[in-house]
Scaffold this motif. Structure first.
Motif, short mmCIF file in Angstrom:
data_model
loop_
_atom_site.label_atom_id
_atom_site.label_comp_id
_atom_site.label_asym_id
_atom_site.label_seq_id
_atom_site.Cartn_x
_atom_site.Cartn_y
_atom_site.Cartn_z
N ASP A 1 51.39 45.61 40.40
CA ASP A 1 49.99 45.61 40.84
C ASP A 1 49.39 47.01 40.85
N ALA A 2 50.17 47.99 41.29
CA ALA A 2 49.64 49.35 41.41
C ALA A 2 49.20 49.92 40.05
N PRO A 3 50.02 49.84 38.98
CA PRO A 3 49.52 50.30 37.68
C PRO A 3 48.30 49.53 37.20
N LEU A 4 48.24 48.23 37.47
CA LEU A 4 47.05 47.46 37.09
C LEU A 4 45.81 48.03 37.77
N LEU A 5 45.93 48.35 39.04
CA LEU A 5 44.78 48.90 39.76
C LEU A 5 44.41 50.29 39.24
N ARG A 6 45.40 51.04 38.78
CA ARG A 6 45.11 52.37 38.22
C ARG A 6 44.37 52.25 36.89
N VAL A 7 44.75 51.27 36.08
CA VAL A 7 44.03 51.05 34.83
C VAL A 7 42.62 50.54 35.14
N PHE A 8 42.49 49.67 36.13
CA PHE A 8 41.17 49.18 36.55
C PHE A 8 40.27 50.34 36.96
N ILE B 1 40.11 53.17 35.78
CA ILE B 1 39.63 53.87 34.59
C ILE B 1 38.67 53.01 33.78
N THR B 2 38.99 51.73 33.64
CA THR B 2 38.20 50.86 32.76
C THR B 2 37.13 50.06 33.49
N GLY B 3 37.35 49.79 34.78
CA GLY B 3 36.40 48.97 35.53
C GLY B 3 36.45 47.50 35.17
N GLU B 4 37.51 47.05 34.53
CA GLU B 4 37.60 45.65 34.10
C GLU B 4 38.07 44.77 35.26
N PRO B 5 37.23 43.86 35.73
CA PRO B 5 37.59 43.00 36.88
C PRO B 5 38.86 42.20 36.67
N LEU B 6 39.16 41.83 35.42
CA LEU B 6 40.36 41.06 35.11
C LEU B 6 41.60 41.70 35.72
N LEU B 7 41.69 43.03 35.65
CA LEU B 7 42.87 43.73 36.11
C LEU B 7 42.94 43.79 37.63
N ARG B 8 41.82 44.08 38.26
CA ARG B 8 41.80 44.08 39.72
C ARG B 8 42.09 42.69 40.27
N ASN B 9 41.51 41.68 39.66
CA ASN B 9 41.72 40.31 40.13
C ASN B 9 43.19 39.90 40.03
N ALA B 10 43.84 40.31 38.94
CA ALA B 10 45.26 39.98 38.78
C ALA B 10 46.09 40.62 39.88
N ALA B 11 45.80 41.88 40.17
CA ALA B 11 46.54 42.57 41.23
C ALA B 11 46.29 41.93 42.59
N GLU B 12 45.05 41.60 42.88
CA GLU B 12 44.71 41.00 44.17
C GLU B 12 45.39 39.65 44.36
N GLU C 1 46.33 52.69 48.67
CA GLU C 1 45.63 53.93 48.34
C GLU C 1 44.39 53.66 47.49
N MET C 2 44.47 52.70 46.60
CA MET C 2 43.37 52.42 45.67
C MET C 2 42.45 51.31 46.14
N MET C 3 42.97 50.47 47.04
CA MET C 3 42.22 49.31 47.51
C MET C 3 42.57 49.10 48.99
N PRO C 4 42.01 49.94 49.89
CA PRO C 4 42.39 49.87 51.31
C PRO C 4 42.30 48.47 51.87
N ASN C 5 43.38 48.07 52.52
CA ASN C 5 43.48 46.71 53.04
C ASN C 5 44.44 46.73 54.23
N GLY C 6 43.96 46.29 55.38
CA GLY C 6 44.77 46.34 56.60
C GLY C 6 46.01 45.50 56.53
N ASP C 7 45.93 44.32 55.90
CA ASP C 7 47.11 43.45 55.80
C ASP C 7 48.18 44.09 54.93
N ILE C 8 47.76 44.75 53.86
CA ILE C 8 48.71 45.39 52.96
C ILE C 8 49.45 46.51 53.67
#
Length: 329
Positions: A127-134, A136-147, A193-200
């Motif tokens: 998930d972390a590398p996916l969020l790092r690529v997101f 850079i690219t801003g592609e929701p597909l990658l953030r959604n997959a990580a989430e 670090e990239m997507m602050p979330n209290g549960d995480i």
């Protein structure tokens, strides 16, 4: 390996060794690690699969593209891109990230294109590398997959911080190794670090603090822990080094001095286990064994590159071993 010598090249661990080499080059002001990172990156570019992934296992084993392994190569591509640019690196990372996202199951896990064909919580380290690529690219597909995967992972945790479906075997999934436990926790902290979330961060903190208590009270960590945090088997030094890194991050996140103390104690313990003697094969000089003692079950009689990679990361994160600007004394 003390009996068999060097193994075949390993794309996964070559990938995540690259950020370590680049950081070491900067900290130590030496060119050799940087040059090694660039050579590794060029080799990895040359073996990327048409589907965008990288193979599982070692070269010569003819394994298919694997999600976890591919994500670790993405770490290397992103590190090289951040270090000195190069469109080829980011293009390769984006292709791989797209393949990972397309390979995801409906429940947010990765099974079909992953090791064992089983869902595992240590894919937080995907998930972390996916969020790092997101980023850079801003592609929701990658953030959604990580989430989606992170939500599944959080549903696997117990109240005491232990995670189900955490081992890299089927037979011992009821007592995962510290290596994969640490992957899980470190991946959670990277994602936070990239997507602050209290549960995480809570999930990472509860598990990290439980292992910290065990280490501080016992002076070491066992190789495996069951759902009640009962430990078995000899220490796995890869997992020990990874937990030093996790505690360093938790120290920065929480300002709790106990984490920094645990990290420093673990780093000093590993320094005692590093092969620094002039006795024995030259090839192992500077390396960290897979297990302690050497005949432990994990990577028996071997010095895996990933064990030494995480040891180097732990040293680079240990403030007590540095002066200013990350310069190691």
């Amino acid at each position: 390996h003390l009996g068999h010598g060097w193994g075949a090249s390993y794309p996964e661990t070559t990938g995540y060794a690259i950020p370590t080499l680049l950081r070491a080059g900067r900290v130590l002001e030496r060119e050799e690690p940087v040059a090694a990172a660039v050579r590794a990156g060029e080799w990895l570019l040359s073996i990327q699969r048409p589907d965008g992934g990288w193979q599982g296992g070692r070269v010569g084993e003819q394994r298919p593209s694997i999600v976890f392994n591919t994500a670790q190569v993405v770490r290397g591509m992103l590190a090289l891109y951040a270090h000195h640019g190069g469109q080829r690196y980011i293009d390769a990372a984006v292709r791989a990230a797209h393949w990972i996202a397309r390979s995801q199951e409906a429940d947010g896990t990765w099974r079909t294109h992953n090791f064992l064909g089983a869902a595992r919580v240590y894919d937080t380290y995907v998930d972390a590398p996916l969020l790092r690529v997101f980023a850079i690219t801003g592609e929701p597909l990658l953030r959604n997959a990580a989430e989606r995967n992170l939500q599944w992972v959080l549903n696997q945790r117990n109240a005491n911080g232990w995670f189900a479906n955490c081992d890299n075997t089927v037979a011992h999934n009821d007592r995962p190794i510290t290596h994969t436990i640490a992957y899980t926790l470190d991946g959670l902290l990277e994602c936070h670090e990239m997507m602050p979330n209290g549960d995480i961060v809570e999930a990472a903190t509860v598990g990290g603090s439980r292992l910290l208590h065990l280490f501080m009270s016992k002076g070491t960590l066992k190789g495996r822990y069951d759902a009640s945090w009962r430990g078995t088997e000899h220490p796995i030094l890869t997992g020990c080094a990874q937990m030093a890194i996790v505690w360093s991050k938790l120290s920065d996140l929480t300002s709790d001095p106990r984490y920094r103390e645990g990290q420093e104690r673990m780093t000093r313990l590993l320094l005692c286990m590093q092969e620094r003697s002039t006795f024995g094969p030259d090839a192992v000089l500077g390396a960290l064994p897979g297990s302690y003692p050497l005949w432990g079950r994990y990577e028996k009689f071997a010095f895996p590159n990933w064990s030494t990679k995480y040891f180097a990361d732990a040293l680079l994160s240990d403030r007590s071993l540095s002066r200013t600007n990350d310069r190691i004394t």
